[in-house]
Design a protein around this motif. Structure first.
Motif, PDB file in Angstrom:
ATOM      1  N   UNK A  38      12.071   5.441   8.085  1.00 20.66           N
ATOM      2  CA  UNK A  38      11.587   4.678   6.947  1.00 20.66           C
ATOM      3  C   UNK A  38      11.882   5.381   5.629  1.00 20.66           C
ATOM      4  N   UNK A  39      11.830   4.581   4.577  1.00 24.93           N
ATOM      5  CA  UNK A  39      12.123   5.084   3.237  1.00 24.93           C
ATOM      6  C   UNK A  39      11.258   4.331   2.245  1.00 24.93           C
ATOM      7  N   UNK A  40      10.276   5.016   1.680  1.00 20.85           N
ATOM      8  CA  UNK A  40       9.470   4.407   0.638  1.00 20.85           C
ATOM      9  C   UNK A  40      10.369   4.100  -0.558  1.00 20.85           C
ATOM     10  N   UNK A  41      10.093   3.038  -1.292  1.00 22.45           N
ATOM     11  CA  UNK A  41      10.965   2.663  -2.417  1.00 22.45           C
ATOM     12  C   UNK A  41      11.200   3.828  -3.371  1.00 22.45           C
ATOM     13  N   UNK A  42      12.467   4.147  -3.601  1.00 22.75           N
ATOM     14  CA  UNK A  42      12.837   5.217  -4.505  1.00 22.75           C
ATOM     15  C   UNK A  42      12.646   6.618  -3.966  1.00 22.75           C
ATOM     16  N   UNK A  43      12.298   6.736  -2.677  1.00 25.09           N
ATOM     17  CA  UNK A  43      12.022   8.041  -2.079  1.00 25.09           C
ATOM     18  C   UNK A  43      13.037   8.390  -1.010  1.00 25.09           C
ATOM     19  N   UNK A  44      12.779   9.503  -0.295  1.00 21.56           N
ATOM     20  CA  UNK A  44      13.699   9.976   0.717  1.00 21.56           C
ATOM     21  C   UNK A  44      13.444   9.372   2.091  1.00 21.56           C
TER      22      UNK A  44
END
Lengths: 124, 109
Positions: A38-44
């Motif tokens: 998974x990837x939180x919006x704007x994150x790694x």
């Protein structure tokens, strides 16, 4: 050509459940371990869960252990992620990923194909 | 728990220049099981390098990986316009089994 298509993402309230699916094609699905990242919006990127070709072994990140369950149906070339007790911090794009395969232990394989992701938003 | 720290956070370079990206692990990476991925905006990650230095299928030879133990490097010898993206390192084989660095953005100067 390998194709992985995720579905099931949605806006859900905290504490509720959601089930993600990943439809696989273009390769022999039951030859490979599969994963959710998974990837939180704007994150790694954060690895979430993985499952071996025959469902004999599964593994989870500590952040989701006890709340999420990975499964697969080789007859349907499909991977699933059942997500319970969802929290705001679970908000992310969820990618389905295929490992590189081979005879080495599945714990020692990176991921060579990814889907385009499905967005899960947990908010009241 | 093994933690991967990538540096710099952002690399500002011009096309044709050489890019050197670092990935440092808090503990020795098992058998150099270190991979690099490229991610462009709105796209899924793409595997570039596995096993520290083996290029994935179809990856141009301007991409190279090196390192051992706790220090690893991705080098792009001459940046092409399509190489401007975010790059992630990943270790596999050591608990927690698959972990990523926080990423390095390579942007056009």
């Amino acid at each position: 050509e390998v194709q992985l298509v995720e579905s099931g993402g949605d806006l859900v309230q905290p504490g509720r459940s959601l089930r993600l699916s990943c439809a696989a094609s273009g390769f022999t699905f039951d030859d490979y371990a599969m994963h959710w990242v998974r990837q939180a919006p704007g994150k790694g990127l954060e690895w979430v869960s993985g499952i071996t070709w025959n469902s004999g072994n599964t593994d989870y990140a500590d952040s989701v252990k006890g709340r999420f369950t990975i499964s697969r149906d080789n007859a349907k070339n499909s991977l699933y992620l059942q997500m319970n007790s969802l929290r705001a911090e679970d908000t992310a794009f969820y990618y389905c990923a295929k490992d590189v395969g081979g005879s080495i232990s599945w714990y020692r394989r990176p991921f060579d194909s990814w889907g385009q992701g499905t967005l899960v938003t947990v908010s009241s | 728990e093994i933690v991967l720290t990538q540096s710099p956070g952002t690399l500002s370079l011009s096309p044709g220049e050489r890019a050197t990206l670092s990935c440092r692990a808090s503990q020795s990476v098992s058998s150099n099981y270190l991979a690099w991925y490229q991610q462009k905006p709105g796209q899924a990650p793409r595997l570039l390098i596995s096993g520290t230095s083996s290029r994935a299928t179809g990856i141009p030879d301007r991409f190279s990986g090196s390192g051992s133990g706790t220090d690893f490097t991705l080098t792009i010898s001459r940046l092409e316009p399509e190489d401007f993206a975010v790059y992630y390192c990943q270790q596999y084989g050591r608990s927690p089994t698959w972990t990523f660095g926080q990423g390095t953005k390579v942007e056009i100067k």
